[in-house]
Write a protein that holds these residues in place. Structure first.
Motif, PDB file in Angstrom:
ATOM      1  N   THR A   1     -63.334  15.859 -10.196  1.00 49.23           N
ATOM      2  CA  THR A   1     -62.124  15.310 -10.809  1.00 49.23           C
ATOM      3  C   THR A   1     -62.453  14.643 -12.140  1.00 49.23           C
ATOM      4  O   THR A   1     -63.351  13.806 -12.223  1.00 49.23           O
ATOM      5  CB  THR A   1     -61.459  14.280  -9.886  1.00 49.23           C
TER       6      THR A   1
ATOM      7  N   CYS B   1     -56.757  13.814 -14.601  1.00 50.45           N
ATOM      8  CA  CYS B   1     -56.305  13.501 -13.242  1.00 50.45           C
ATOM      9  C   CYS B   1     -54.848  13.048 -13.259  1.00 50.45           C
ATOM     10  O   CYS B   1     -54.470  12.155 -14.025  1.00 50.45           O
ATOM     11  CB  CYS B   1     -57.187  12.409 -12.647  1.00 50.45           C
TER      12      CYS B   1
ATOM     13  N   ILE C   1     -63.544   8.575  -6.434  1.00 50.08           N
ATOM     14  CA  ILE C   1     -64.270   9.832  -6.629  1.00 50.08           C
ATOM     15  C   ILE C   1     -65.770   9.557  -6.647  1.00 50.08           C
ATOM     16  O   ILE C   1     -66.219   8.530  -7.168  1.00 50.08           O
ATOM     17  CB  ILE C   1     -63.861  10.573  -7.926  1.00 50.08           C
TER      18      ILE C   1
ATOM     19  N   LEU D   1     -60.999  11.760  -3.785  1.00 52.51           N
ATOM     20  CA  LEU D   1     -60.809  12.988  -4.564  1.00 52.51           C
ATOM     21  C   LEU D   1     -62.126  13.743  -4.723  1.00 52.51           C
ATOM     22  O   LEU D   1     -63.196  13.218  -4.442  1.00 52.51           O
ATOM     23  CB  LEU D   1     -60.230  12.647  -5.938  1.00 52.51           C
TER      24      LEU D   1
ATOM     25  N   SER E   1     -53.205  12.651 -10.035  1.00 50.62           N
ATOM     26  CA  SER E   1     -52.910  12.165  -8.687  1.00 50.62           C
ATOM     27  C   SER E   1     -53.173  10.674  -8.520  1.00 50.62           C
ATOM     28  O   SER E   1     -52.915  10.120  -7.447  1.00 50.62           O
ATOM     29  CB  SER E   1     -53.741  12.941  -7.661  1.00 50.62           C
TER      30      SER E   1
END
Length: 274
Positions: A49, A54, A24, A45, A56
């Motif tokens: 985020t 988070c 990120i 991402l 994922s």
């Protein structure tokens, strides 16, 4: 600690990176984050985020201008891990007896411009100490994520404007990949930290070990063959970092040992440093 347990067989490229990772951007570093995600073949991402929420990815590479960090996700997860050679802990370590032990192990003072190959560099702390002691140090790190963290820390030290940091970093170079794939090795000393698990149970160490455990999932074989490989490169000596009561690596007795309170250096002397 020079490196948590990262001495494994050579990686086969980006596929060896744990799929639980994502990248990120932070503070407007979208381009740098996209470039890193593409190079490591990791998901990118949204900048918004939040690591705490988070779902994922189990860990995130946070890319900010001039800084790269690795952080576990989820509520209650510890803060990010960053390679910072100018941190108070590194400055404090300069005054510790551990440095003297490491210097004695590699043979500091027996040859001017002593060259050391840190074949299992990890986060580069032992390599940095060796460079601070005056050695010319080549660091090899085979895990691409760890190498990226180390490279970011070295870049930050170069750009710090701190005369001490810039002088030490000038004695260091980083090679990404397995040291055993190097075509030519001319170092006086090869340094190995093949499976050193620190006794320190501080929050910082626990955080670091949790992150490295995540990185190494699916890559569980120990770095067998490291010592024979290092000896076969014909350096003047090989130095292996071990826990104080650990057996010698590969069951091979060293020429001599240099021990501290929690760590031991096994020294394999093949010829005089000259």
């Amino acid at each position: 600690m020079g490196r948590p347990p990262l001495d494994r067989h050579a990686s086969q490229g980006p596929a060896a990176v744990a799929p639980a990772l994502a990248v990120i951007p932070v503070s407007g570093a979208e381009h740098a984050a996209a470039t890193l995600a593409q190079r490591l073949q990791l998901p990118l991402l949204e900048a918004a985020t939040e690591p705490a929420t988070c779902e994922s990815a189990r860990a995130l590479l946070l890319v900010a201008p001039g800084k790269l960090s690795l952080q576990l996700t989820g509520r209650g997860a510890p803060g990010p891990l960053t390679v910072d050679f100018g941190a108070p802990a590194m400055r404090h370590r300069r005054r510790g007896g551990h440095n003297e032990l490491l210097g004695r192990a590699v043979g500091l003072g027996r040859k001017q411009a002593l060259s050391v190959l840190d074949a299992t560099a990890g986060l580069g702390r032992d390599g940095f100490v060796l460079a601070d002691l005056g050695c010319q140090v080549t660091l090899c790190e085979r895990h691409p994520v760890v190498a990226a963290l180390l490279s970011s820390g070295m870049d930050a030290a170069r750009a710090s404007g701190d005369p001490w940091l810039t002088k030490v970093i000038a004695r260091m170079q980083l090679l990404t990949g397995d040291a055993r794939a190097l075509q030519t090795i001319t170092a006086d000393v090869i340094f190995l930290d093949p499976l050193f698990r620190p006794r320190d149970k501080s929050a910082a160490v626990k955080k670091e070990m949790a992150l490295f455990q995540l990185l190494l999932e699916g890559d569980e074989e120990a770095g067998e063959g490291l010592l024979p490989w290092a000896l076969g490169c014909n350096p003047a000596r090989v130095v292996v970092k071990r826990a104080l009561r650990a057996a010698p690596l590969d069951g091979r007795d060293p020429s001599h040992c240099i021990s501290g309170k929690a760590v031991r250096y096994d020294v394999y002397v093949q010829r005089a440093l000259a």
